[in-house]
Design a protein around this motif. Sequence first.
Motif, PDB file in Angstrom:
ATOM      1  N   GLY A 148       2.407   4.394   2.921  1.00 11.32           N
ATOM      2  CA  GLY A 148       4.178   5.676   3.352  1.00 11.32           C
ATOM      3  C   GLY A 148       4.227   6.360   2.177  1.00 11.32           C
ATOM      4  N   LYS A 149       4.523   4.623   0.934  1.00 13.31           N
ATOM      5  CA  LYS A 149       5.062   4.919   0.190  1.00 13.31           C
ATOM      6  C   LYS A 149       4.414   6.132  -0.814  1.00 13.31           C
ATOM      7  CE  LYS A 149       8.764   2.697   0.270  1.00 13.31           C
ATOM      8  NZ  LYS A 149      10.418   3.404  -0.653  1.00 13.31           N
ATOM      9  N   MET A 150       2.702   5.545  -1.043  1.00  4.61           N
ATOM     10  CA  MET A 150       1.985   6.755  -1.610  1.00  4.61           C
ATOM     11  C   MET A 150       2.195   8.622  -1.075  1.00  4.61           C
ATOM     12  SD  MET A 150      -1.941   4.861  -1.162  1.00  4.61           S
ATOM     13  CE  MET A 150      -1.805   2.846  -1.545  1.00  4.61           C
ATOM     14  N   MET A 151       2.417   8.082   0.318  1.00  2.00           N
ATOM     15  CA  MET A 151       2.882   9.591   1.263  1.00  2.00           C
ATOM     16  C   MET A 151       4.431  10.420   0.319  1.00  2.00           C
ATOM     17  SD  MET A 151       1.698   9.037   4.333  1.00  2.00           S
ATOM     18  CE  MET A 151      -0.112   8.174   4.948  1.00  2.00           C
ATOM     19  N   ALA A 152       4.968   9.226  -0.008  1.00  2.36           N
ATOM     20  CA  ALA A 152       5.919   9.426  -1.013  1.00  2.36           C
ATOM     21  C   ALA A 152       6.416   9.629  -1.949  1.00  2.36           C
ATOM     22  CB  ALA A 152       6.956   8.281  -0.273  1.00  2.36           C
ATOM     23  N   GLY A 153       5.303   9.097  -2.649  1.00  2.00           N
ATOM     24  CA  GLY A 153       4.701   9.357  -3.881  1.00  2.00           C
ATOM     25  C   GLY A 153       4.141  10.619  -4.159  1.00  2.00           C
ATOM     26  N   LEU A 179       4.649  -1.920  -3.681  1.00  2.00           N
ATOM     27  CA  LEU A 179       5.227  -0.408  -3.183  1.00  2.00           C
ATOM     28  C   LEU A 179       5.883   0.731  -4.268  1.00  2.00           C
ATOM     29  CD1 LEU A 179       7.901  -1.785  -0.025  1.00  2.00           C
ATOM     30  CD2 LEU A 179       5.341  -0.905  -0.064  1.00  2.00           C
ATOM     31  N   ALA A 180       6.731   0.215  -5.048  1.00  2.00           N
ATOM     32  CA  ALA A 180       7.002   0.998  -6.319  1.00  2.00           C
ATOM     33  C   ALA A 180       6.049   1.769  -7.057  1.00  2.00           C
ATOM     34  CB  ALA A 180       8.325   0.614  -7.453  1.00  2.00           C
ATOM     35  N   THR A 181       4.976   0.870  -6.975  1.00  2.00           N
ATOM     36  CA  THR A 181       3.674   1.635  -7.301  1.00  2.00           C
ATOM     37  C   THR A 181       2.545   2.118  -6.849  1.00  2.00           C
ATOM     38  OG1 THR A 181       3.509  -0.923  -8.729  1.00  2.00           O
ATOM     39  CG2 THR A 181       2.025   0.616  -8.726  1.00  2.00           C
ATOM     40  N   SER A 182       2.771   1.892  -5.259  1.00  2.00           N
ATOM     41  CA  SER A 182       2.221   2.840  -4.585  1.00  2.00           C
ATOM     42  C   SER A 182       2.796   4.174  -4.124  1.00  2.00           C
ATOM     43  CB  SER A 182       2.669   2.250  -3.084  1.00  2.00           C
ATOM     44  OG  SER A 182       1.787   0.903  -2.580  1.00  2.00           O
ATOM     45  N   ALA A 183       3.808   3.853  -4.669  1.00  2.00           N
ATOM     46  CA  ALA A 183       4.743   5.408  -4.634  1.00  2.00           C
ATOM     47  C   ALA A 183       4.193   6.155  -5.468  1.00  2.00           C
ATOM     48  CB  ALA A 183       6.028   5.698  -4.347  1.00  2.00           C
ATOM     49  N   TYR A 184       4.486   5.309  -6.932  1.00  2.00           N
ATOM     50  CA  TYR A 184       3.949   6.668  -8.453  1.00  2.00           C
ATOM     51  C   TYR A 184       1.993   6.233  -8.020  1.00  2.00           C
ATOM     52  CZ  TYR A 184       1.346   6.258 -12.702  1.00  2.00           C
ATOM     53  OH  TYR A 184       1.011   6.367 -13.963  1.00  2.00           O
ATOM     54  N   LEU A 185       1.197   5.413  -7.768  1.00  2.00           N
ATOM     55  CA  LEU A 185       0.446   5.906  -7.687  1.00  2.00           C
ATOM     56  C   LEU A 185      -0.601   7.148  -6.550  1.00  2.00           C
ATOM     57  CD1 LEU A 185      -1.327   2.828  -6.976  1.00  2.00           C
ATOM     58  CD2 LEU A 185      -1.981   3.643  -9.100  1.00  2.00           C
ATOM     59  N   GLY A 186       0.595   7.493  -5.665  1.00  2.00           N
ATOM     60  CA  GLY A 186       0.543   8.942  -4.592  1.00  2.00           C
ATOM     61  C   GLY A 186       0.933   9.487  -5.641  1.00  2.00           C
ATOM     62  N   ALA A 187       2.396   9.305  -6.088  1.00  2.00           N
ATOM     63  CA  ALA A 187       2.438  11.240  -7.085  1.00  2.00           C
ATOM     64  C   ALA A 187       1.737  11.511  -8.260  1.00  2.00           C
ATOM     65  CB  ALA A 187       3.659  10.450  -8.045  1.00  2.00           C
ATOM     66  N   PRO A 319       4.168   5.678  18.358  1.00  2.00           N
ATOM     67  CA  PRO A 319       5.427   4.474  18.280  1.00  2.00           C
ATOM     68  C   PRO A 319       4.848   3.369  19.062  1.00  2.00           C
ATOM     69  CG  PRO A 319       5.736   6.216  20.059  1.00  2.00           C
ATOM     70  CD  PRO A 319       5.000   6.801  19.225  1.00  2.00           C
ATOM     71  N   GLU A 320       3.783   3.273  19.942  1.00  2.00           N
ATOM     72  CA  GLU A 320       3.092   2.907  20.121  1.00  2.00           C
ATOM     73  C   GLU A 320       2.070   1.794  19.616  1.00  2.00           C
ATOM     74  OE1 GLU A 320       3.472   1.748  23.715  1.00  2.00           O
ATOM     75  OE2 GLU A 320       5.257   3.384  24.032  1.00  2.00           O
ATOM     76  N   THR A 321       1.380   2.499  18.925  1.00  2.00           N
ATOM     77  CA  THR A 321      -0.052   1.951  18.369  1.00  2.00           C
ATOM     78  C   THR A 321       0.648   1.826  16.103  1.00  2.00           C
ATOM     79  OG1 THR A 321      -1.087   3.881  17.865  1.00  2.00           O
ATOM     80  CG2 THR A 321      -1.359   2.297  20.048  1.00  2.00           C
ATOM     81  N   SER A 322       0.859   2.748  15.682  1.00  2.00           N
ATOM     82  CA  SER A 322       1.209   3.030  14.353  1.00  2.00           C
ATOM     83  C   SER A 322       2.223   1.867  14.054  1.00  2.00           C
ATOM     84  CB  SER A 322       1.069   3.921  13.388  1.00  2.00           C
ATOM     85  OG  SER A 322       0.400   4.124  12.766  1.00  2.00           O
ATOM     86  N   ALA A 323       2.282   1.481  13.621  1.00  2.00           N
ATOM     87  CA  ALA A 323       3.027  -0.026  13.015  1.00  2.00           C
ATOM     88  C   ALA A 323       3.398   0.677  10.903  1.00  2.00           C
ATOM     89  CB  ALA A 323       2.325  -1.662  12.444  1.00  2.00           C
ATOM     90  N   ILE A 324       3.003   1.673  10.870  1.00  2.00           N
ATOM     91  CA  ILE A 324       4.115   2.719  10.039  1.00  2.00           C
ATOM     92  C   ILE A 324       4.169   4.226  10.029  1.00  2.00           C
ATOM     93  CG2 ILE A 324       3.659   0.795   7.697  1.00  2.00           C
ATOM     94  CD1 ILE A 324       2.284   3.188   7.037  1.00  2.00           C
ATOM     95  N   GLY A 325       4.423   5.026   9.596  1.00  2.00           N
ATOM     96  CA  GLY A 325       3.724   5.870   9.655  1.00  2.00           C
ATOM     97  C   GLY A 325       5.323   6.838   8.736  1.00  2.00           C
ATOM     98  N   PHE A 326       4.563   8.038   8.710  1.00  2.00           N
ATOM     99  CA  PHE A 326       5.370   9.047   7.395  1.00  2.00           C
ATOM    100  C   PHE A 326       6.111  10.635   8.223  1.00  2.00           C
ATOM    101  CE2 PHE A 326       6.043  12.547   4.488  1.00  2.00           C
ATOM    102  CZ  PHE A 326       6.566  11.951   3.235  1.00  2.00           C
TER     103      PHE A 326
END
Lengths: 392, 318
Positions: A148-153, A179-187, A319-326
Amino acid sequence: MQRFFIFLALCILSLLPALPAAGKAAPRADKFVFGLLMVGPANDHGWSQAHYEAGREIEKQLPGTRMIYIDKVNPADRPGITIPMLADDLIAKGARLIIGNSDDMKDGIREAAMMHPDVYFIHISGDDVLTGKGGRNLSNLMGRMEYGKMMAGFVAAMTTRTGKIGYLGPLDNAETRRLATSAYLGARYAWTHVLGRPAADLHFKVTWIGFWFNIPGVTSDPTLVSRNFIDSGHDVIISGIDTTEALVVAGQARKQGKKVWAVPYDFRGACAEAPDACLGVPWFNWFPGYRLLISQAMAGKWRPQFLWLGPDWKDINNPETSAIGFIRGSALSPAAAAALTRFQQGLADGSVNLFTGPLNFADGTPFLKAGERATDSQIWNLPHLLQGMDGH
Amino acid sequence: MEISLADLLAGVTATAAPLLLAALGETVTEKAGVINLSLDGTILLGAMTGFAVAATSGSLAAGFLAAAATGLAVAAVLSLIGTWLGQSQVAVGFTLTLLCRDLAYFLGSPHARQPGPQLLASPLPLLSRIPLLGPALFNQSLLVYLSIAAIPATWFFLYRTRHGLVLRAVGENPAACWARGIRPRLVQTTATLAGGALVGLAGAGYSLALKPGWGRPQGCEGIGWIALALVIFGGWHPLRVALGAYLFGFLQISTILLQDLFPALPTQVFQVAPFPIMIFTLILIHAGRNARGRKQRFLLRLFRGRPPAALGTTYRQD
């Protein structure tokens, strides 16, 4: 003086009828009662509300369950109150399973689990099962928010015009670093692979406020930090905290004619506070994890588990199956949205793995060699931010 | 983070605005000899009421008015029990702050994290283009303009009008005022209500302008205590109180920037810095008041200030 005391006595007398009702809250034996301890308010439009709503969904979908909860379990709101004390209270009200939803409840949940071996405990975001510190009645649950954070970045880098992205971080620990690192890598991926720009031109600034939400006198003020981001030229703010200040400030700045955006965190409805500034929100869906662990406890099939649940790549917002989303925000441009779809497909089929070397830590020491892929353990226990991130 | 000086000044002016209103309100109240310790709770209740009314009605003006009325109502309770029934102002004020805080969280729950109207900047033509001072002073919201105007207005009222003189006299010696035909309780009540209205307005300043929205935490918790400290810091003088409010605003912003300059220091040091610095300042004031030597006399001059003689005492008219 006399009149004052008569007035006071009348006030106290008027409250007396309420007392017997307060004493009637006896546990109902026919239900499987689970208790939820939340670090923030149940209606914070963030982390705690995501847990609260998952609990309510469990009540609807698992017949025979009932949730009781205590929110605002943090040192500012409940000074001197410990997790074992609150666990005792929930157990006295009939709880047979207790969920602690914050990383700083780690020691308290472990202690309470040892004191009540016949009650099941779930510690969110902890790793006692991995480290062997937890007992048989303790499990850990977390979502793979790194995606999710990669997508945010990614959407942040696709949108920024100044090339400066601010990350509003909570406190500095392994979870928040990864999490911050994941956002950076996505960015960085969007910046270099999609937009074809040099990595050096991307500025990714992390500022830690000191806790998951604002506590005056204890943390930096997230509103001021967000405003400072904007004043210093950052035009996209990614929130890593539980509340929505980054989005609110971005929305306010947009109303004053500034071209700025934000990516809130945690809760699928978070964009509602300022939709025109919202690029999207990576959100936790605790329902699948709760359902799995509570069902096992009810069926007598409990075993200690470390669950790090990922998205359902067929539909990451299911909402039934995915533990994280975007959830995509209304401020996301069509071009960025199309690129995000391709990025998500790459993550899903494994062709895009951002924790792949060469990657160095911020001090220049190597993290991953060229072509090397990080293990789950390396990501979970990330000791430092990466080179290219500006943060302390 | 690199921020231009103009943006820094603009940030300080905006950040200090609600705090300034609350501190000036308390200055007026205390000058009349009444200590209102309910500030922290009143600000929160004002913030909640202001946001709830503005969000429901769609009118910012209604929100600010409701917040001011809330502050006035809380002050009326203090005045009734403290000034007229003769109970301890400190005890009543402290109880009120806890009551108001919990009421705000309880009653405000349905409005938590909901979108609502916000007070935006209203740049003043031409003036807002002045380098440095333009963005700081003339590219702000009406609330900031009001807070700036309130500084000289409060000073003028207290030191250049007959009503101000009467108010200060009541704060010094209510019995003597009574002998001169002034009704001290009425003056104290008026000052308490006016101060309370300003404190309530400060609450709306947070929820409708500085930190738009309502939620728990709201982000203005603890500000009431800072406002109370500022009144002491400012020696019960509106100009020095204002200086203290701007200093606190500057500390809040600059400590975020200092994180970049001193990366080796733990971030927590910067996060808590504004509060101990304010406490340190209060110690300096205390030292200044007890100054005897030459160097100490400098401190005395710098922080000269004396509380109204009748502050916190109950005047028994009969």
